[in-house]
Every structure is written in C-alpha cells, then in structure tokens.
Design a protein around this motif. Structure first.
Motif, PDB file in Angstrom:
ATOM      1  N   THR A  32      76.223  69.211  15.147  1.00 56.09           N
ATOM      2  CA  THR A  32      75.383  70.019  16.015  1.00 56.09           C
ATOM      3  C   THR A  32      76.092  70.300  17.328  1.00 56.09           C
ATOM      4  O   THR A  32      76.647  69.397  17.945  1.00 56.09           O
ATOM      5  N   ASP A  33      76.042  71.554  17.750  1.00 55.93           N
ATOM      6  CA  ASP A  33      76.651  71.913  19.026  1.00 55.93           C
ATOM      7  C   ASP A  33      75.811  71.397  20.183  1.00 55.93           C
ATOM      8  O   ASP A  33      74.588  71.281  20.091  1.00 55.93           O
ATOM      9  N   LEU A  34      76.483  71.096  21.285  1.00 56.83           N
ATOM     10  CA  LEU A  34      75.825  70.786  22.542  1.00 56.83           C
ATOM     11  C   LEU A  34      76.095  71.942  23.494  1.00 56.83           C
ATOM     12  O   LEU A  34      77.241  72.342  23.681  1.00 56.83           O
ATOM     13  N   THR A  35      75.059  72.479  24.105  1.00 60.99           N
ATOM     14  CA  THR A  35      75.189  73.636  24.990  1.00 60.99           C
ATOM     15  C   THR A  35      74.829  73.250  26.415  1.00 60.99           C
ATOM     16  O   THR A  35      73.801  72.615  26.652  1.00 60.99           O
ATOM     17  N   LEU A  36      75.706  73.613  27.341  1.00 64.78           N
ATOM     18  CA  LEU A  36      75.515  73.337  28.760  1.00 64.78           C
ATOM     19  C   LEU A  36      75.524  74.671  29.495  1.00 64.78           C
ATOM     20  O   LEU A  36      76.435  75.477  29.311  1.00 64.78           O
ATOM     21  N   GLY A  41      72.646  80.188  35.288  1.00 66.48           N
ATOM     22  CA  GLY A  41      72.510  80.749  33.956  1.00 66.48           C
ATOM     23  C   GLY A  41      73.632  81.655  33.509  1.00 66.48           C
ATOM     24  O   GLY A  41      73.617  82.140  32.368  1.00 66.48           O
ATOM     25  N   ASN A  42      74.647  81.898  34.339  1.00 69.61           N
ATOM     26  CA  ASN A  42      75.702  82.848  33.990  1.00 69.61           C
ATOM     27  C   ASN A  42      76.783  82.254  33.092  1.00 69.61           C
ATOM     28  O   ASN A  42      77.438  82.979  32.342  1.00 69.61           O
ATOM     29  N   ILE A  43      77.032  80.953  33.199  1.00 66.60           N
ATOM     30  CA  ILE A  43      78.104  80.311  32.437  1.00 66.60           C
ATOM     31  C   ILE A  43      77.484  79.394  31.389  1.00 66.60           C
ATOM     32  O   ILE A  43      76.560  78.624  31.685  1.00 66.60           O
ATOM     33  N   ARG A  44      78.018  79.468  30.187  1.00 69.62           N
ATOM     34  CA  ARG A  44      77.538  78.616  29.095  1.00 69.62           C
ATOM     35  C   ARG A  44      78.736  77.947  28.434  1.00 69.62           C
ATOM     36  O   ARG A  44      79.720  78.613  28.090  1.00 69.62           O
ATOM     37  N   VAL A  45      78.660  76.642  28.276  1.00 72.13           N
ATOM     38  CA  VAL A  45      79.714  75.861  27.633  1.00 72.13           C
ATOM     39  C   VAL A  45      79.137  75.225  26.373  1.00 72.13           C
ATOM     40  O   VAL A  45      78.039  74.658  26.411  1.00 72.13           O
ATOM     41  N   TYR A  56      85.621  73.097  22.385  1.00 74.02           N
ATOM     42  CA  TYR A  56      84.650  73.658  23.321  1.00 74.02           C
ATOM     43  C   TYR A  56      84.873  75.159  23.424  1.00 74.02           C
ATOM     44  O   TYR A  56      85.954  75.682  23.129  1.00 74.02           O
ATOM     45  N   SER A  57      83.827  75.866  23.850  1.00 76.84           N
ATOM     46  CA  SER A  57      83.893  77.303  24.077  1.00 76.84           C
ATOM     47  C   SER A  57      83.162  77.616  25.384  1.00 76.84           C
ATOM     48  O   SER A  57      82.306  76.845  25.813  1.00 76.84           O
ATOM     49  N   VAL A  58      83.512  78.744  26.008  1.00 77.35           N
ATOM     50  CA  VAL A  58      82.893  79.139  27.269  1.00 77.35           C
ATOM     51  C   VAL A  58      82.494  80.609  27.186  1.00 77.35           C
ATOM     52  O   VAL A  58      83.273  81.450  26.713  1.00 77.35           O
ATOM     53  N   TRP A  59      81.255  80.919  27.654  1.00 77.29           N
ATOM     54  CA  TRP A  59      80.768  82.282  27.787  1.00 77.29           C
ATOM     55  C   TRP A  59      80.454  82.562  29.246  1.00 77.29           C
ATOM     56  O   TRP A  59      80.017  81.662  29.968  1.00 77.29           O
ATOM     57  N   VAL A  66      86.417  81.857  26.544  1.00 72.40           N
ATOM     58  CA  VAL A  66      87.256  80.825  25.938  1.00 72.40           C
ATOM     59  C   VAL A  66      86.693  80.544  24.558  1.00 72.40           C
ATOM     60  O   VAL A  66      85.554  80.074  24.421  1.00 72.40           O
ATOM     61  N   ASP A  67      87.472  80.858  23.531  1.00 75.33           N
ATOM     62  CA  ASP A  67      87.032  80.618  22.163  1.00 75.33           C
ATOM     63  C   ASP A  67      87.291  79.155  21.805  1.00 75.33           C
ATOM     64  O   ASP A  67      87.906  78.421  22.573  1.00 75.33           O
ATOM     65  N   SER A  68      86.820  78.750  20.634  1.00 72.60           N
ATOM     66  CA  SER A  68      86.877  77.353  20.208  1.00 72.60           C
ATOM     67  C   SER A  68      88.252  76.740  20.487  1.00 72.60           C
ATOM     68  O   SER A  68      89.245  77.097  19.859  1.00 72.60           O
ATOM     69  N   SER A  69      88.299  75.829  21.467  1.00 70.34           N
ATOM     70  CA  SER A  69      89.564  75.277  21.967  1.00 70.34           C
ATOM     71  C   SER A  69      89.585  73.766  21.814  1.00 70.34           C
ATOM     72  O   SER A  69      88.576  73.096  22.054  1.00 70.34           O
ATOM     73  N   PRO A  70      90.740  73.213  21.436  1.00 70.13           N
ATOM     74  CA  PRO A  70      90.795  71.773  21.115  1.00 70.13           C
ATOM     75  C   PRO A  70      90.813  70.883  22.350  1.00 70.13           C
ATOM     76  O   PRO A  70      91.313  71.250  23.408  1.00 70.13           O
ATOM     77  N   LEU A  71      90.266  69.683  22.186  1.00 72.45           N
ATOM     78  CA  LEU A  71      90.349  68.601  23.161  1.00 72.45           C
ATOM     79  C   LEU A  71      90.882  67.387  22.407  1.00 72.45           C
ATOM     80  O   LEU A  71      90.194  66.837  21.553  1.00 72.45           O
ATOM     81  N   ASP A  72      92.092  66.989  22.741  1.00 78.05           N
ATOM     82  CA  ASP A  72      92.737  65.927  21.957  1.00 78.05           C
ATOM     83  C   ASP A  72      93.531  65.014  22.875  1.00 78.05           C
ATOM     84  O   ASP A  72      93.973  65.418  23.956  1.00 78.05           O
ATOM     85  N   LEU A  73      93.709  63.777  22.450  1.00 72.82           N
ATOM     86  CA  LEU A  73      94.502  62.772  23.160  1.00 72.82           C
ATOM     87  C   LEU A  73      95.382  62.056  22.151  1.00 72.82           C
ATOM     88  O   LEU A  73      94.891  61.568  21.124  1.00 72.82           O
ATOM     89  N   ILE A  74      96.682  61.992  22.447  1.00 75.26           N
ATOM     90  CA  ILE A  74      97.631  61.327  21.553  1.00 75.26           C
ATOM     91  C   ILE A  74      98.159  60.075  22.251  1.00 75.26           C
ATOM     92  O   ILE A  74      98.788  60.165  23.315  1.00 75.26           O
TER      93      ILE A  74
END
Length: 702
Positions: A32-36, A41-45, A56-59, A66-74
């Motif tokens: 399930t997506d989490l929306t912030l 009200g102008n920015i949606r994450v 994550y994505s940003v509108w 910002v389209d579906s972008s990775p968050l990763d840690l190595i």
C-alpha cells in the motif's frame, strides 16, 4: 490476571484488536502506498515499498515531477560477506504520521524570524532476517519542497555501520533543463563554472556539485510561472526544482551523477581509499535530501527550508557575534600608499587598512600577510603549510595584541586568514591564543574536501570557535547546508567561482554571477570577493594580479551586495579605489544582516532582482546578463507608507564607461512599479528609506 480478564473482557479484546491492527498495518504497507501532502496542498509525495527497495514519487499541483525513484543503502557486511542492500523481501514497515510547525529566530539568515509548517511520515523499516536491524525513513513535505533522511536508532542487535553507497534516486519526468557545476573529482574547492543543458545531454557518471537547478517543460494545466510580475516578466507555465542537502553533520558530502538515465546520489569517500563513505556508531542519522519544488523560482531564494531542517542554535550567548563587512587586501594585491613606512607584515601596513575601515564604518580588518607570505610562522612555501608552521606565533615584527588593541580603539575588529591544516594541528591552543589577543574571527582556507572526516573537522572548528567568541569564514569549502541555524558564528563560506579569479586570466562575467544565483546561492551565504571598482568593457580586460579589473558595470557590482547572501561581505579593493568614488556610499550603507528577503522579479539566466529588508528600510539589487534589458520591479513587498528611493543606475555610456552611474531619488509606495534600465552586464542598486508621518506628508511624488 484471570479475574482481571473476567472483570474487564473488553480490555483484552481491545489489546488483541490493537495487535491485529498493527500487524495488518505492517503487512498492508508492503503493498500500500503512503501519501504525504504539503500544508498548502500543492505538493504530494508517495512512498511505495517494493520487493527490492522502497521508492518515492513527487507531484506538484497534480503534475508528476519525480517518477518512482529508488531509496537504497549499501552496507559493508562483516567478514567476507558481500556488500548488501538493507532492503529486500519481507520487511516490516510501520508508518507514523504527524503535522509539525517550527518557529525560531536567525541572527544570520534570509529572514530573521521564521515560522514554517510541514507534514511528516516517520516510516520504521525492520528486516525479519539477519539481525532484525531497524531504521527509519523520515519524509517531510513543506510548501516549498520535500525532504527525506534516514535515522538509525539505538538498538540491541546493531551498534555501528559502514556505508558503501547511499543510492537516493531522482527520476525526473520529461527532459528538464539542468544547470550544474560538473567536477572532475571529490577533492575540489567547489569553484567551477555552471553548465546549462537538457538532462538527456548530461554525460553519465560525471560528478555534479549541488545545488542542481532544474526547469521542467511548460505545463498548460498550471496558471503560469515566473515571478509575480506583468508584461515582459511573464513566461509560459513551467515547474522549477532544485536538489541539495541540509544538515550535513558527521556524514559524507553528497554529489549527483546521472546513472542509467536518472540522477543518483554519490557520496564523497573517506580519504583512506577503501571505498567506505560513512562510518558511524548508532544512534546516527543522515543529512536531509532536499528537493525545492515550485512554479516561482524566486521563492527558493526566499525559502528557509534548509535552516528548517537543522537543529536549533547551539550557542547560548550570542551577544558577542557581530556580522559586518570586512576588507581583504590580498585581492587588490596588498596595495599601500607611497609613504615612509615599508609595506609588509608589520603594524604600519595593517594600520593603513584599519584606519580606512574606521573612516568608513567597515567592521573588520583581515590580517593576511603580505606578498604571498602568511602572517604567522610558516616553514612551508608561500601560504602552504610546513611541518613547523604555527598560527600562535606571528612572524617577527608583528605584535598581534598591539594590533588588536589599536583596532579596538578605532571601533574595528581584527580577523585573520589561516590555512586549515596549520590551525587544526593545534586547534585548542590556537583559539586560546586568538581570544587572548582579541581576535574576532578568521578565514579558514584550502579545505578542498567534503568527506565525513572533513565535515566533522568543520563542525569541530565551529563549535570550538564559538566557545572562544570567534566567527568563521570557510574557503575552499563545500556548499552550506543550513547549519547557520545551529552555528550562526559561520558568517559565510566560499564554495563557488568568484572575483578572485579576476586576478588571473579567468575573469568572472555577468553571466557567471547570474548562474550562481539559482545554483550555489540557493544553499546559503556565498563569499565572493566583492567590491572591485575598476570595471572595464570585455574588450579591455586583461589579467592584473595587483589592482585587478572586473567585468560588468559599477552598478552591477553595487547590486551584488544585495543579490548575494553573506554576513561578512568583503570590501576587497584598496582605500584610494573607493574614497571619493561614485557608489561607495551605497557599499558603506548596505547592511550585512537582513530581516526579510523577497524576489520581486527574475528570469533565471537573464536577470534577477532581489529585495532585502533591514528594520523599516529595504534594499534592492538587480543584475543583468550580456544583453541590455528593461526590468519591471513591482514594490508590493513594501509595507504601507511612503519611501524615499535612492537609485544607482547604469549611465547611458555604461557600455564604454562601465564605472559611470546615475544617482537619483524619488518617493514611492507599495503600489508602484520601478523600471530598471540595465546596460549589458549592468545592474541597479536601490535603497528604500521609509519616511515617518511628517516626512511622508511633506514628500512630493513625481
């Protein structure tokens, strides 16, 4: 317990429902997506878990940016275990939502009083395998941007980590126009020119310094963009973005690279060469990764987003902190008058500049040295440190205590230039001595790194300097990250190509000045070696180490004192270059700290007008590129009432005589719009003095 359950069966049911609900939430969040959404009200994450790593994505106003972008840690794993991502299948995810507000004051900053709201998700992520390690992704949405960071809480099964890569991605929609400084490597003074090109044309895996500025193509569904102006200042709708970081402490500095078609974070490696970027003991946290988003680029320069994301002020008593202008005679070539004293590293040479500062209300004189030799004992070559260099021992013939006492008697503070390696070698001893002499601060130079070790060195210098009532100006240093909220004794830092290059055959052009505004200046205070008063047309420029020449008009230079954010602005030329010259009265009058910042007009890359308030008065600086322009500057930022506007404008012959200007005055109010006629490479500087009731009643408007 049995009797308790019999007596209160509903309590047991409630506990069971809570546990089932929490488990269901953890499981549901896997799919399930989490929306912030930002407070306005102008920015949606949107945060989305996947089987490999979170995305994550940003509108912005319903438009994907910002389209579906990775968050990763190595991480580097123990023993011979191959490096591995923290993420994968089966993660337990638990989000906590909250709304927050932050109100604070800034002794140095774009706005002296700040009050901002945000929404936030703290998303706890636990791995069921291995050691059940846990980390938290914190995402915030403000009205002017988005920020996220990783938090590593203290926990029994995980006490430290070694990070090989933090793969934060930024998959931008479309093919935005990108403006950035490309660097050859991590060891750098961060003094590069900026390139503007489509993202698709950026060469892969090339380091980009931050901030990076982006313009997304126009969108018909938006009402329009640009600054809140009319006529020639309007353009087709577009969305702007900028990417940088905030609260860089105990971590590696971040760059961007284009990798596999998207922008990706790349951290500066530790200098030992083993490829590790960060070594940390838990609890720990990363810096914030920041995306400014909006349809008005000037709002990024008004924003307090970076200071919002930093810790409160760590200095209890700030009564000693005095921002102000400073001289810097190295830039002009150590010019002194033809007098009976011998120029050099002596009392008389410094006295000459101290007296100049005292006559003209310049707060500080900087002791540097003379002729390429540092003021302190140094067995290195020129300013480079030797093995026995010592900043607590002035060279023979220079009595630092005597110099500080003389300057104090004239109302001038003394600050010094130092090489960071010589200073850091005996940091506590040096600061003890500096305070005993009566020094007020220093430029710390040649840092040229932003790995975790250097970041910690800079933080330590700020912390210990504050304990000795000393301000700091970092040179050869990375961009600011809003740390002035925590350590306001950092009055400015370099990290950009600037007018020192006019001493060599690499002059700064008006285009360079404009490029800095929506890139490096977005990050904060920018030291720039301001104040060259020998402007020439481009055809007449030649490199001069002494008495350097500058490009752009005299009014362009005056306007830079307002356009640039710096709480220790330089007045770099020599006394005779200023005294009696047109425009020097503006430099003497312009403040070094501000209460409010507005950007009434701007087209990135063409021209910009920035207005800053101190008390009841406003100052406006407008700078132009290589083409003549007429810029409309609406005065809607003014409070009600009348103001006396003193304008310093390019003269009609500025193309051939760029030092010529026209000084004029008029009475204005908030409903007025001023027209700035700008020469090629020109500018305009304005002081707006608010009139009291009696003055306003007698004032005559044109």
């Amino acid at each position: 317990m049995h009797n308790f359950v019999k007596k209160f069966p509903s309590m047991l049911a409630i506990r069971l429902l809570f546990c089932i609900g929490a488990l269901a939430l953890n499981l549901a969040c896997l799919a399930t997506d989490l929306t912030l959404t930002s407070p306005d009200g102008n920015i949606r994450v949107v945060f989305r878990p996947t089987d490999s790593f979170p995305c994550y994505s940003v509108w912005y106003k319903g438009v994907p940016v910002v389209d579906s972008s990775p968050l990763d840690l190595i991480f580097k794993e123990p023993g011979n275990t191959p490096p591995a991502s923290f993420f994968g299948r089966g993660l337990l995810i638990h989000p906590v939502y909250r709304e927050g507000a932050d109100s604070y004051t800034l002794p140095v900053g774009r706005n002296s009083t700040v009050s901002d709201r945000y929404t936030e998700y703290s998303i706890s992520i636990t791995e069921p395998r291995n050691r059940h390690r846990r980390l938290i992704l914190v995402i915030r949405a403000y009205n002017d941007g988005v920020a996220f960071r990783w938090v590593f809480p203290k926990q029994p099964n995980w006490n430290s980590y070694q990070l090989l890569a933090e793969n934060s991605g930024f998959r931008l929609t479309g093919d935005p126009l990108l403006q950035a400084s490309f660097l050859p490597g991590y060891t750098t003074s961060h003094e590069g020119r900026y390139t503007r090109l489509p993202l698709s044309k950026v060469k892969g895996d090339t380091l980009m310094d931050m901030p990076v500025f982006l313009e997304l193509p126009g969108h018909s569904e938006l009402p329009g963009r640009g600054e809140p102006t009319t006529g020639s200042n309007q353009q087709a709708a577009a969305i702007y973005m900028a990417i940088t970081e905030a609260n860089l402490t105990d971590y590696a500095g971040m760059y961007l690279i284009k990798h596999n078609g998207i922008l990706k974070s790349d951290l500066s490696p530790l200098p030992d060469g083993d490829g590790i970027r960060v070594k940390a003991i838990l609890p720990h946290r990363t810096p914030w990764r920041v995306l400014f988003v909006g349809s008005r680029p000037g709002a990024f320069l008004e924003s307090n987003l970076l200071t919002d994301l930093n810790d409160p002020c760590a200095i209890k008593d700030l009564s000693w902190l005095k921002p102000g202008k400073t001289d810097f005679h190295w830039w002009n070539g150590d010019i002194v008058p033809d007098t009976t004293f011998s120029p050099g590293i002596n009392f008389e040479t410094n006295q000459y500049y101290i007296d100049f500062c005292a006559r003209n209300g310049i707060a500080y004189h900087t002791v540097i040295g003379y002729g390429g030799i540092a003021w302190y004992t140094n067995d290195g070559v020129s300013y480079s440190p030797g093995p026995h260099s010592d900043v607590t021992r002035p060279i023979p013939g220079l009595d630092m205590k005597k110099l500080c006492d003389y300057a104090a008697s004239k109302g001038v503070g003394i600050r010094v230039w130092v090489h960071w390696q010589v200073l850091y070698r005996h940091l506590d001893k040096a600061f003890d001595q500096f305070e005993k002499w009566g020094l007020k601060g220093m430029m710390v130079d040649f840092m040229d790194r932003d790995d975790q070790q250097m970041v910690n060195i800079q933080t330590e210098i700020l912390r210990k300097a504050a304990a000795h009532h000393l301000h700091i100006q970092f040179h050869g240093a990375y961009k600011p990250t809003g740390l002035i909220r925590t350590w306001p004794n950092e009055l400015t830092r370099e990290g950009t190509l600037n007018y020192e290059n006019d001493k060599w055959d690499n002059p700064i052009t008006p285009d360079d000045d404009l490029n800095v505004v929506f890139t490096r200046l977005l990050a904060g205070a920018t030291d720039y070696h301001l104040g060259g008063f020998r402007a020439v047309p481009p055809s007449e420029y030649k490199a001069q180490y002494t008495r350097p020449l500058v490009l752009g008009t005299r009014c362009h230079m005056l306007a830079m004192y307002v356009v640039l954010e710096s709480y220790l602005p330089m007045v770099c030329d020599y006394p005779a270059a200023y005294e009696g010259q047109d425009g020097f009265d503006f430099i003497k009058a312009v403040p070094s700290t501000w209460d409010e910042t507005r950007v009434p007009a701007a087209i990135p890359g063409n021209w910009v007008a920035i207005a800053r308030r101190k008390g009841d008065d406003w100052y406006v600086g407008t700078i132009n590129g290589p083409t003549t322009s007429t810029v409309s500057i609406p005065l809607r930022f003014l409070q009600p009432g009348r103001y006396e506007a003193t304008l310093y404008s390019d003269a009609p012959d500025a193309a051939t005589q760029p030092n010529h200007l026209i000084r004029s005055t008029r009475i204005v109010q908030s409903t007025d719009t001023l027209q700035a006629g700008l020469a090629a490479g020109g500018g305009q500087a304005i002081k707006l003095r608010r009139l009291d009731n009696a003055q306003a009643a007698s004032a005559v408007r044109p």
